[in-house]
Design an enzyme around this catalytic site. Structure first.
Site, mmCIF file in Angstrom:
data_model
loop_
_atom_site.group_PDB
_atom_site.id
_atom_site.type_symbol
_atom_site.label_atom_id
_atom_site.label_comp_id
_atom_site.label_asym_id
_atom_site.label_seq_id
_atom_site.Cartn_x
_atom_site.Cartn_y
_atom_site.Cartn_z
ATOM 1 N N ASN A 46 0.827 -1.210 0.000
ATOM 2 C CA ASN A 46 0.000 0.000 0.000
ATOM 3 C C ASN A 46 0.857 1.255 0.000
ATOM 4 O OD1 ASN A 46 -1.918 -1.939 2.154
ATOM 5 N ND2 ASN A 46 -2.761 -1.210 0.221
ATOM 6 N N THR A 98 3.141 0.724 9.512
ATOM 7 C CA THR A 98 4.080 -0.281 10.007
ATOM 8 C C THR A 98 4.455 -1.180 8.833
ATOM 9 O OG1 THR A 98 3.170 -0.261 12.250
ATOM 10 C CG2 THR A 98 4.398 -2.216 11.594
ATOM 11 N N LYS A 110 9.641 -0.305 15.845
ATOM 12 C CA LYS A 110 8.250 -0.759 15.860
ATOM 13 C C LYS A 110 8.156 -2.275 15.758
ATOM 14 C CE LYS A 110 3.856 -0.761 15.985
ATOM 15 N NZ LYS A 110 2.892 -0.191 15.057
ATOM 16 N N LYS A 170 1.590 -9.875 9.823
ATOM 17 C CA LYS A 170 2.544 -9.439 8.800
ATOM 18 C C LYS A 170 3.876 -9.005 9.409
ATOM 19 C CE LYS A 170 1.815 -4.476 8.712
ATOM 20 N NZ LYS A 170 1.410 -3.278 8.008
#
Length: 310
Positions: free
Chosen positions: A89, A115, A190, A265
């Site tokens: 995306n 993320t 993250k 993911k």
């Protein structure tokens, strides 16, 4: 004297107004919609865009101007924040036919709070640099509740000289804005956080399930855990057991929040030993295959109970 005071006040006022130049915001999902609202609350004009038009209605009603594509946003704003579900995306929104880089202005500041894989952040930074723009990665932690209340934590990677400008915007949406290093280090931080969160949520779900099976009231067990050494974010802020806590996804059939597919993911290629990280990643992947993909990741509690009953 009064003339000097008036001149100073006008100067301060003009600087304040200048800082409220429009901000582009792309990606109005569970997190992005709240983040964009907080920018509006702080007086920033917002040019917004999302692939799903229905996601734009609420922010439009609050005063944001909705545009049809990321390219149009880039044409209208030189500071843009993106909050998107995955690496593909992000690549599409930045480099696609209607992407940001099609119409980005030189000197623009591009902040990606998605993320994603750190390597994608680095690639987007290179592509932005070719167009004379600056790309920074700034993924977030805190969940939908923190996004709504403006108490997110941002982990920022990129050119250090731009951190002050990034910080100005991000403090409208979060209480902690931490500079991590070069592009990609925000994503690295993250990934580490999400791995610990995944492990902690599964541990909390297993613990709560065990206690319930042993005859303990879940609210009582939660209270005991949260005043004992087992306390963690998943137990005291985001409890996965329905009926224990209000205002969390487990109280709403695991709707909203951070989707299981997003947690699944978050894998990382490394030669280091991460046995619990690998097992937790596999559990969330299995959950996606078993119909939990769109539920909040705390639905691992329900998944474990369902597995036990089979």
């Amino acid at each position: 004297f009064y003339k000097l005071i008036n001149t100073w006040l006008l100067s301060v006022s003009s600087r304040a107004m200048a800082s409220k130049t429009p901000v582009g915001f792309i990606g109005l999902g569970n997190m992005g919609s709240h983040m964009a609202k907080n920018l509006l609350k702080h007086g920033y004009p917002v040019f917004a865009s999302d692939i799903f038009p229905e996601s734009c209605k609420e922010i439009q009603d609050l005063g944001a101007q909705v545009l049809d594509s990321p390219a149009e946003v880039a044409d209208r704003a030189d500071r843009i924040i993106t909050m998107l579900p995955s690496s593909p995306n992000v690549i599409e929104v930045y480099t696609g036919l209607k992407g940001i880089l099609q119409k980005v202005k030189k000197g623009s500041l591009l902040i990606d709070s998605s993320t994603i894989d750190p390597s994608v952040s680095k690639e987007m930074a290179k592509e932005a640099e070719k167009m004379g723009a600056v790309f920074m990665d700034a993924p977030v932690s805190g969940g939908v509740g923190a996004a709504s209340s403006g108490k997110l934590t941002f982990m920022v990677g990129g050119v250090e000289e731009e951190f002050t400008a990034v910080q100005e915007l991000l403090t409208c949406m979060g209480t902690n804005v931490v500079y991590c290093g070069e592009v990609g280090t925000g994503q690295a931080a993250k990934i580490c956080n999400n791995m610990l969160l995944a492990i902690g949520m599964i541990g909390t779900a297993e613990t709560m399930n065990l206690g319930i099976r042993l005859g303990l009231d879940p609210k009582l067990l939660s209270k005991i855990l949260n005043m004992s050494s087992g306390r963690c974010w998943s137990s005291d802020t985001y409890n996965p057991v329905p009926g224990v806590m209000e205002g969390v996804p487990s109280a709403n059939n695991y709707q909203g929040g951070f989707g299981t597919t997003l947690m699944a993911k978050v894998g990382v290629s490394t030669t280091m030993s991460i046995p619990l990280g690998s097992v937790s990643h596999q559990i969330y992947r299995v959950m996606c295959a078993r119909g939990y993909a769109q539920k909040d990741f705390s639905s691992v509690f329900q998944f474990l109970r369902d597995e036990e009953n089979q």
